[in-house]
Every structure is written in C-alpha cells, then in structure tokens.
Write a protein that holds these residues in place. Sequence first.
Motif, mmCIF file in Angstrom:
data_model
loop_
_atom_site.group_PDB
_atom_site.id
_atom_site.type_symbol
_atom_site.label_atom_id
_atom_site.label_comp_id
_atom_site.label_asym_id
_atom_site.label_seq_id
_atom_site.Cartn_x
_atom_site.Cartn_y
_atom_site.Cartn_z
ATOM 1 N N VAL A 83 0.411 -1.108 -0.094
ATOM 2 C CA VAL A 83 -0.519 0.200 0.348
ATOM 3 C C VAL A 83 0.939 1.095 -0.096
ATOM 4 C CG1 VAL A 83 -1.470 -1.328 1.056
ATOM 5 C CG2 VAL A 83 -0.220 0.309 1.880
ATOM 6 N N ASP A 219 -7.345 7.069 -0.268
ATOM 7 C CA ASP A 219 -8.159 6.590 0.153
ATOM 8 C C ASP A 219 -8.831 5.987 1.744
ATOM 9 O OD1 ASP A 219 -8.066 5.830 -2.418
ATOM 10 O OD2 ASP A 219 -6.207 5.154 -2.468
ATOM 11 N N ARG A 220 -8.028 5.762 2.796
ATOM 12 C CA ARG A 220 -8.531 5.162 4.316
ATOM 13 C C ARG A 220 -7.376 6.189 4.803
ATOM 14 N NH1 ARG A 220 -10.823 0.765 4.655
ATOM 15 N NH2 ARG A 220 -10.975 -0.052 3.048
ATOM 16 N N THR A 254 -11.349 4.061 9.522
ATOM 17 C CA THR A 254 -11.157 2.431 9.250
ATOM 18 C C THR A 254 -10.823 2.579 11.076
ATOM 19 O OG1 THR A 254 -11.115 2.045 8.185
ATOM 20 C CG2 THR A 254 -10.215 0.113 9.373
ATOM 21 N N LEU A 344 -3.874 -2.361 10.418
ATOM 22 C CA LEU A 344 -3.615 -2.365 8.835
ATOM 23 C C LEU A 344 -3.173 -4.120 8.876
ATOM 24 C CD1 LEU A 344 -2.844 -0.952 6.041
ATOM 25 C CD2 LEU A 344 -1.535 0.022 6.885
ATOM 26 N N LEU A 347 -5.978 -5.970 8.121
ATOM 27 C CA LEU A 347 -7.181 -6.199 6.951
ATOM 28 C C LEU A 347 -6.225 -5.995 5.712
ATOM 29 C CD1 LEU A 347 -8.557 -2.457 8.249
ATOM 30 C CD2 LEU A 347 -9.513 -4.786 8.371
ATOM 31 N N VAL A 348 -4.899 -6.091 5.475
ATOM 32 C CA VAL A 348 -3.863 -6.058 4.704
ATOM 33 C C VAL A 348 -4.439 -7.766 3.862
ATOM 34 C CG1 VAL A 348 -1.949 -5.990 3.255
ATOM 35 C CG2 VAL A 348 -3.061 -4.210 4.055
ATOM 36 N N GLN A 352 -9.396 -7.345 3.035
ATOM 37 C CA GLN A 352 -10.200 -6.451 2.988
ATOM 38 C C GLN A 352 -10.136 -4.523 2.873
ATOM 39 O OE1 GLN A 352 -12.968 -6.817 6.847
ATOM 40 N NE2 GLN A 352 -10.759 -8.003 7.120
ATOM 41 N N ILE A 353 -8.101 -4.763 2.439
ATOM 42 C CA ILE A 353 -7.904 -4.022 1.938
ATOM 43 C C ILE A 353 -7.087 -3.503 0.710
ATOM 44 C CG2 ILE A 353 -5.621 -2.418 2.088
ATOM 45 C CD1 ILE A 353 -7.037 -1.408 5.181
ATOM 46 N N ASP A 354 -7.046 -3.487 0.076
ATOM 47 C CA ASP A 354 -6.243 -3.224 -1.561
ATOM 48 C C ASP A 354 -4.991 -3.188 -1.511
ATOM 49 O OD1 ASP A 354 -9.256 -5.077 -2.079
ATOM 50 O OD2 ASP A 354 -10.269 -2.628 -2.840
ATOM 51 N N GLU A 357 -3.971 0.927 -2.198
ATOM 52 C CA GLU A 357 -4.996 1.891 -1.728
ATOM 53 C C GLU A 357 -3.891 2.696 -0.364
ATOM 54 O OE1 GLU A 357 -7.797 1.486 0.820
ATOM 55 O OE2 GLU A 357 -8.696 -0.937 -0.209
ATOM 56 N N ILE A 359 -2.975 5.464 1.926
ATOM 57 C CA ILE A 359 -3.242 4.059 3.723
ATOM 58 C C ILE A 359 -3.247 5.485 4.287
ATOM 59 C CG2 ILE A 359 -3.681 3.037 5.014
ATOM 60 C CD1 ILE A 359 -5.277 1.680 3.212
#
Length: 398
Positions: A83, A219-220, A254, A344, A347-348, A352-354, A357, A359
């Motif tokens: 990311v 993005d997040r 998040t 993080l 979720l990676v 669930q996190i592309d 992204e 961040i």
Amino acid sequence: MMICISCGAEYDNQEIIYTCRECGSILEVVCQPQVSRDIFECRKSTMWKYKEFMPVDHSLIVSLEEGGTPFCRCQKLGDDLGVELYVKVEGSNPTGSFKDRGMSVGITKARELGVDTVGCASTGNTSASLAAYAARAGLRCIVLLPSGKVALGKLAQAMFHGAEVISVRGNFDEALEAVTALALEGQLYLLNSVNPFRLEGQKSIGFEIVDDLGWKSPDRIILPVGNAGNISAIWKGITEFHEAGFISDLPRMTGIQAEGAAPIARAVEQGWEDIVPVENPETVATAIRIGAPVSAKKALRAIYESDGMAETVTDEEILDAQKLLARREGIGVEPASAASIAGLRKLVESGQIDKGEQIVCIVTGHLLKDPNTAINACKEPIEVDADISALSRIINQS
C-alpha cells in the motif's frame, strides 16, 4: 450552535451543556464558515491555521503551538504491505498526544465561558494534556484516574503540571461517570470528549491530512478507537472541508480496537446503531482500555457514512506492530497508537484492504507515554568493561 445528533434539538454555544436535555444523546457543534481555502496559505503550520473552522473566541486562544504534526511517508512498511502508507505522528504534539488539539479549543472555550475549574476522567493522555493547558490558562484542574490503570509517563505529566489528581477505585468508565456528575453539579467544566468543543480541535487532524496530500483525501484513514472522539472528529473535519468545496472526495474511516475493549468493533460487525458496553475492559493499550465510549454513536455514524469498517487486534499484534513501526520506520509510539498499524496489517492480510490503496494511519501518542511497556519489550543491555577487545568481540557476535 450545538445540535443533538439524535433528535436535532438545538442549543446556544454559550450554554454549558454536555448532552441533550430532550433525549439524553450527545451534541455536536455546527460550523459552516464561508471562506476560501486560499486564506490558509502562508499561515504558520499549527492547527490554528484553520481557525475559521474553530468556533470559539479567537481573541482568547490558549495554545502551545499544537498541530502541524509530521506526515511521514513510510515507504518500507508500505512496500511490505503493498500500500501507499503515510503515518500522521500525533505524538509530536506539545504533551505527546493528539489530545492537545482538543484541549486547546476546549480550554479556550472554558475561558470564553468564564469558568475557573476544569476537569476530566482519563486513562492518561487526556489528563496530561488538560493539566498542561489548564496551567497555560491559569485554571484549576481536577483529574480522576482509574487506580493502577494509568501508564507512568502520563501520570507524571498530569501531576507535574499541577493537576489535582484523584485515584478512583474502579475503571475509566466509572471515573467518567463520577466526574460527569461533578460537572452537572457545576463544580467543574468537563473536558472529556463528551464535550463537543473538544472534538472541534481534534478535527484539525483531518484538515491537515487533506492539506498535506495536496487538497485530496486518501482512500482510507485508520486509527485506534478508545473513547471514540477522534474517529468522529476527523470525519467531521474532512466532511466540513468537503462541504466547503475544498476537496472532492472522502476517505473510508477505519477504527481499530483492542480485543479486550471492542464495543464499537462488535457493533459494526452486527450492524448496530449503538454499542453494548464491555464490562471490565482489559488491554495492554491503556489509552484505549474503555468499555463504554461516550462518542460511540458519532464513531458509528462516521464509519457507516464513510463506508468504512472496524476491526479488533490482540495485545500481541499491538506490541508486534509497535516494535515494527519503531524498527522499520523509526517512529516510536505507545501501544494504543500501534493499534492502527496492527489493524492495517490484519486487514491487508485478510484482503479487506486492496493492494495499492493510499492509507493514512494515525498514531496518537509518543513512545515515552508508556516507558515500562517499551522497556519490557526489549532485551537487557549487555554489560561489559570499557575495553576495546571486549567491545569488538560483542559487536562482531551480533
């Protein structure tokens, strides 16, 4: 004005009130200045750069030059995770945590209202910050702390800045209930995050993020969640800039909680509009060891409105992330702060996190807020005579 987030009842900004008299819900300050973002250019990089969005009397500002904190691109850790990662280092604020932003506005409001005593319940950072800003303003400061549950660095700050510290036999939620009762009797002006003016300062984190990125949203945004004021404040700040036309996009908020203190994450998992409090919350991350967060409804709203999410992490994952951030990127944070990095990673790994992204992780407090945990996570220093041969042998064994 202030408005109830549940029933819409309105209250004047000069009224000392913490919750809605009609329904008992929490309040929010309405702030909609009509300004151009060009007004911020060439101003000093503190949070008061955005003063038009701070609804207090600007002639009474109490400040220690808070805000303008480092916005670090973490290339190595980001590449590891796939990311584009930035870390907003809130431990660089004057007392070492993000709470200074809220206290600057909150204490300014206290001066505006003419109160002489302020107070809070705290797991540590709130008390440290309130004590410093109360001292700056010349106000009496009362702090209630849960007995034996506050990190040494934070307790030292509160005491050294002159707060009258009272150790309560009970947890944070019980201490907050007690200090709120004192506030409702008029014995002090409450500056926990139930006070809507506190969050008006903390929303400046959102202002700075989009400014740092060249007037665009990531993005997040990922951050630790304890009493839940910060996630809702940052969302409020970014949406205010969006409504003002300063940015065209919005981030997904998040929130990360410790497994032993995760009422908001559980509510998001179930799709609930409110939480079920956690009795006897427990985690090594003392700053987020809160079972009944007062800003829970605001936090849930921020997550749902932004199409965000919430996740839990174990204490082991928090401590691993704390060490990883320090040794991979040179950023030292207290355990609660590392929850954002731990979340993080989780979720990676779960997809669930592309990948790719952009961040922003918020790290909320400095490493030395909790020195004992940091020391306990490290090996004892090697002791040796001041002899070149002995030193060489040790170095070459490494």
